[in-house]
Design an enzyme around this catalytic site. Structure first.
Site, PDB file in Angstrom:
ATOM      1  N   ASP A  37       3.574   0.362  12.287  1.00  0.00           N
ATOM      2  CA  ASP A  37       2.338  -0.151  11.675  1.00  0.00           C
ATOM      3  C   ASP A  37       2.010  -1.568  12.149  1.00  0.00           C
ATOM      4  O   ASP A  37       0.903  -2.061  11.897  1.00  0.00           O
ATOM      5  CB  ASP A  37       2.437  -0.114  10.135  1.00  0.00           C
ATOM      6  CG  ASP A  37       2.591   1.314   9.625  1.00  0.00           C
ATOM      7  OD1 ASP A  37       2.333   2.254  10.393  1.00  0.00           O
ATOM      8  OD2 ASP A  37       2.984   1.482   8.456  1.00  0.00           O
ATOM      9  N   ARG A  80      -9.273   0.413   3.631  1.00  0.00           N
ATOM     10  CA  ARG A  80      -8.339   1.373   3.033  1.00  0.00           C
ATOM     11  C   ARG A  80      -6.991   0.710   2.746  1.00  0.00           C
ATOM     12  O   ARG A  80      -6.251   1.162   1.871  1.00  0.00           O
ATOM     13  CB  ARG A  80      -8.108   2.570   3.982  1.00  0.00           C
ATOM     14  CG  ARG A  80      -9.180   3.633   3.905  1.00  0.00           C
ATOM     15  CD  ARG A  80      -8.737   4.878   4.649  1.00  0.00           C
ATOM     16  NE  ARG A  80      -7.324   5.114   4.429  1.00  0.00           N
ATOM     17  CZ  ARG A  80      -6.443   5.403   5.387  1.00  0.00           C
ATOM     18  NH1 ARG A  80      -6.811   5.507   6.629  1.00  0.00           N
ATOM     19  NH2 ARG A  80      -5.183   5.601   5.096  1.00  0.00           N
ATOM     20  N   ARG A 118      -0.059  14.914  12.930  1.00  0.00           N
ATOM     21  CA  ARG A 118       0.641  14.469  11.709  1.00  0.00           C
ATOM     22  C   ARG A 118       1.098  15.675  10.892  1.00  0.00           C
ATOM     23  O   ARG A 118       0.555  15.967   9.822  1.00  0.00           O
ATOM     24  CB  ARG A 118      -0.260  13.527  10.901  1.00  0.00           C
ATOM     25  CG  ARG A 118      -0.682  12.320  11.728  1.00  0.00           C
ATOM     26  CD  ARG A 118      -1.432  11.294  10.919  1.00  0.00           C
ATOM     27  NE  ARG A 118      -0.556  10.523  10.054  1.00  0.00           N
ATOM     28  CZ  ARG A 118      -0.959   9.497   9.316  1.00  0.00           C
ATOM     29  NH1 ARG A 118      -2.205   9.123   9.337  1.00  0.00           N
ATOM     30  NH2 ARG A 118      -0.109   8.843   8.549  1.00  0.00           N
ATOM     31  N   CYS A 129      -5.472   8.236   8.876  1.00  0.00           N
ATOM     32  CA  CYS A 129      -5.747   7.709  10.216  1.00  0.00           C
ATOM     33  C   CYS A 129      -5.466   8.721  11.312  1.00  0.00           C
ATOM     34  O   CYS A 129      -4.521   9.501  11.229  1.00  0.00           O
ATOM     35  CB  CYS A 129      -4.878   6.475  10.457  1.00  0.00           C
ATOM     36  SG  CYS A 129      -5.363   5.061   9.475  1.00  0.00           S
ATOM     37  N   LYS A 134       0.827  -1.212   0.000  1.00  0.00           N
ATOM     38  CA  LYS A 134       0.000   0.000   0.000  1.00  0.00           C
ATOM     39  C   LYS A 134       0.858   1.258   0.000  1.00  0.00           C
ATOM     40  O   LYS A 134       0.641   2.178  -0.793  1.00  0.00           O
ATOM     41  CB  LYS A 134      -0.908   0.002   1.235  1.00  0.00           C
ATOM     42  CG  LYS A 134      -1.487   1.381   1.578  1.00  0.00           C
ATOM     43  CD  LYS A 134      -2.386   1.353   2.788  1.00  0.00           C
ATOM     44  CE  LYS A 134      -1.942   1.975   4.042  1.00  0.00           C
ATOM     45  NZ  LYS A 134      -1.591   3.328   4.201  1.00  0.00           N
ATOM     46  N   ASN A 135       1.836   1.307   0.898  1.00  0.00           N
ATOM     47  CA  ASN A 135       2.553   2.574   1.062  1.00  0.00           C
ATOM     48  C   ASN A 135       3.541   2.862  -0.071  1.00  0.00           C
ATOM     49  O   ASN A 135       3.995   3.991  -0.218  1.00  0.00           O
ATOM     50  CB  ASN A 135       3.209   2.648   2.441  1.00  0.00           C
ATOM     51  CG  ASN A 135       2.149   2.839   3.530  1.00  0.00           C
ATOM     52  OD1 ASN A 135       1.015   3.230   3.237  1.00  0.00           O
ATOM     53  ND2 ASN A 135       2.499   2.547   4.777  1.00  0.00           N
TER      54      ASN A 135
END
Ligand code: EPZ
Length: 423
Positions: A305, A397, A122, A117, A22-23
């Site tokens: 994570d 997601r 952030r 999230c 994903k990232n």
């Protein structure tokens, strides 16, 4: 609105294939806009963040075709705009990569402050510091970031904090800048190397990705290419933890074992067996796992994570475990949910002290963010009775077909409509 219902107590067994990262995907898809030629991206995970990004690219003028086998063909030749749709962008954190990309291609970018999230404050000050060092002017008005540069010029940028997002974003803006950019104190995550490899396949000149110093020599033009995204080490780690926590025997396939060393080391400490193959890792849970201490750190340290999934396993190991979350100060929102299931966890600032209990008990819980959701699934798998997880859109997601993959491993898990909302 959908929920997951999980009947706990089944040991996971069998093999599971891991999807693309994903990232990496959320940076590589916007990066396609740095060229006006067609790119084909393979091994994309079929997750909501990828769908939203494909909508954003389409809205900007790209032609996008996503096949069911994780292959996306993008023709960005008609992209003229540098203003990203506010509503779509605010649905995901990684939309900040549009800033670096649009700035790199057009010298202009208007992008809303990112969503994503709720795991602590952030800030994106290091991204902005990088863009400014390259010669951009940045204004933030009504939650929209306006970036503008007549010319981007290479520069040496020292990151005050090791930031994945800032490292990638500066690379994206710098690949077509004039001269050489050096990022010092860069993040080293596997997806940073993957983004650099993608950019180099397009004709960029990026060296040193995966170390703390990255050098980018600007080039005038990037070309279209075909590129395959690396496997998702966080999805792989999630299944590894689920295997160990359920006392199961699972082979996680299609992975790069080196990317999993931190989680492998911690699972071995608990007493689980981990057997590494060339492209797979087999995890065999033990009957009497021990608690361990964990400190989250940038790669190659233990990934933040996986902190939330690992917390669940430590709830049912013997003894006391201490977790120090050094990346996101707010990443303990899953703890209140686990407490409803009988977990004994005390949180003090960035530290969580976990006293192992004999069992967790199924309860109605809510996914507060992506990895908290994954953690609650593992909690449901090990708990006595039925666990009901709400707000699973967070999980969608970032995890492709998670319940289908778990069902194949023997889990009793079902996605149901929220009947209270069905008229
Ligand atoms: C990326 O977020 C990932 N997201 C996160 O994954 C992951 O938790 C995080 O890296 C750390 O590995 C994506 O790749 C889309 P950072 P990012 O910039 O880039 C501070 C998941 O579950 N910081 O490395 O936003 C920041 O507050 C998600 O998949 C600044 O102070 O993280 C944090 O404490 C969640 N200023 C630390 O640095 C900045 O300008 C690391 O953040 C940027 C960051």
């Amino acid at each position: 609105m959908e929920r997951l219902l999980i009947k706990g107590g089944k040991k996971l067994a069998g093999s599971v294939r891991i999807s693309g990262a994903k990232n990496a995907a959320v940076a590589i898809l916007p990066a396609v806009l740095l060229t006006d030629e067609i790119c084909v991206i393979e091994n994309l995970p079929y997750i909501d963040d990828v769908i939203v990004l494909s909508e954003i690219l389409t809205e900007l003028g790209a032609k996008v075709k996503l096949d069911s086998n994780g292959r996306m063909t993008i023709d960005p030749s008609n992209v003229k705009g540098y203003t990203a749709n506010y509503e779509m962008v605010s649905r995901m954190r990684a939309s900040y990569y549009l800033l670096g990309v649009l700035l790199g291609r057009f010298g202009r970018a208007n992008v809303a402050l990112p969503g994503g999230c709720e795991i602590g404050e952030r800030p994106i000050d290091q991204h902005i510091k990088g863009f400014e060092a390259l010669g951009a002017n940045i204004d933030i008005e009504n939650c929209i970031i306006h970036a503008r540069a007549d010319e981007l010029v290479g520069s040496e940028i020292y990151l005050d904090i090791v930031s994945v997002g800032a490292t990638i974003n500066i690379m994206l803006a710098a690949v077509k800048a004039n001269g050489t950019t050096t990022i010092v104190n860069a993040a080293k995550e596997p997806h940073i190397v993957d983004v650099a490899n993608f950019l180099n396949t397009m004709g960029a000149n990026v060296k040193g990705a995966g170390t703390d110093t990255i050098k980018i020599v600007g080039v005038q033009k990037l070309k279209g290419c075909e590129y395959t995204i690396i496997p998702d080490q966080i999805e792989a780690g999630t299944f590894m933890v689920a295997a160990a926590a359920t006392g199961g025997d699972v082979t996680v396939e299609g992975v790069i074992p080196k990317h999993l060393e931190a989680i492998t080391a911690k699972l071995l400490e608990t007493g689980a067996k981990v057997i590494e193959g060339d492209e797979d890792v087999r995890v065999i849970g033990c009957t009497d796992p021990r608690g361990v201490n964990i400190k989250t750190l940038p790669y190659p340290g233990f990934p933040t994570d996986l902190q939330q999934p690992m917390t669940v396993f430590l709830c049912i190991t013997n003894g006391t475990s201490i977790i120090t979350e050094s990346v996101w100060e707010g990443r303990y929102r899953h703890v209140a949910e686990l407490t409803k299931m009988g977990a004994e966890i005390k949180v003090d600032g960035r530290t969580a002290i976990i006293e192992g209990v004999d069992e967790l008990i199924g309860a109605k819980v809510s996914a507060t963010d992506l990895r908290a959701g994954a953690a609650l699934i593992i909690a449901g798998l090990v708990a006595e009775g039925v666990t009901e997880i709400e707000n699973i859109y967070h999980i969608d997601r970032g995890y492709e077909n998670i319940e289908r993959k778990l069902i194949r491993l023997g889990a009793d898990i079902e996605r149901v409509e929220d009947r209270s909302l069905v008229v």
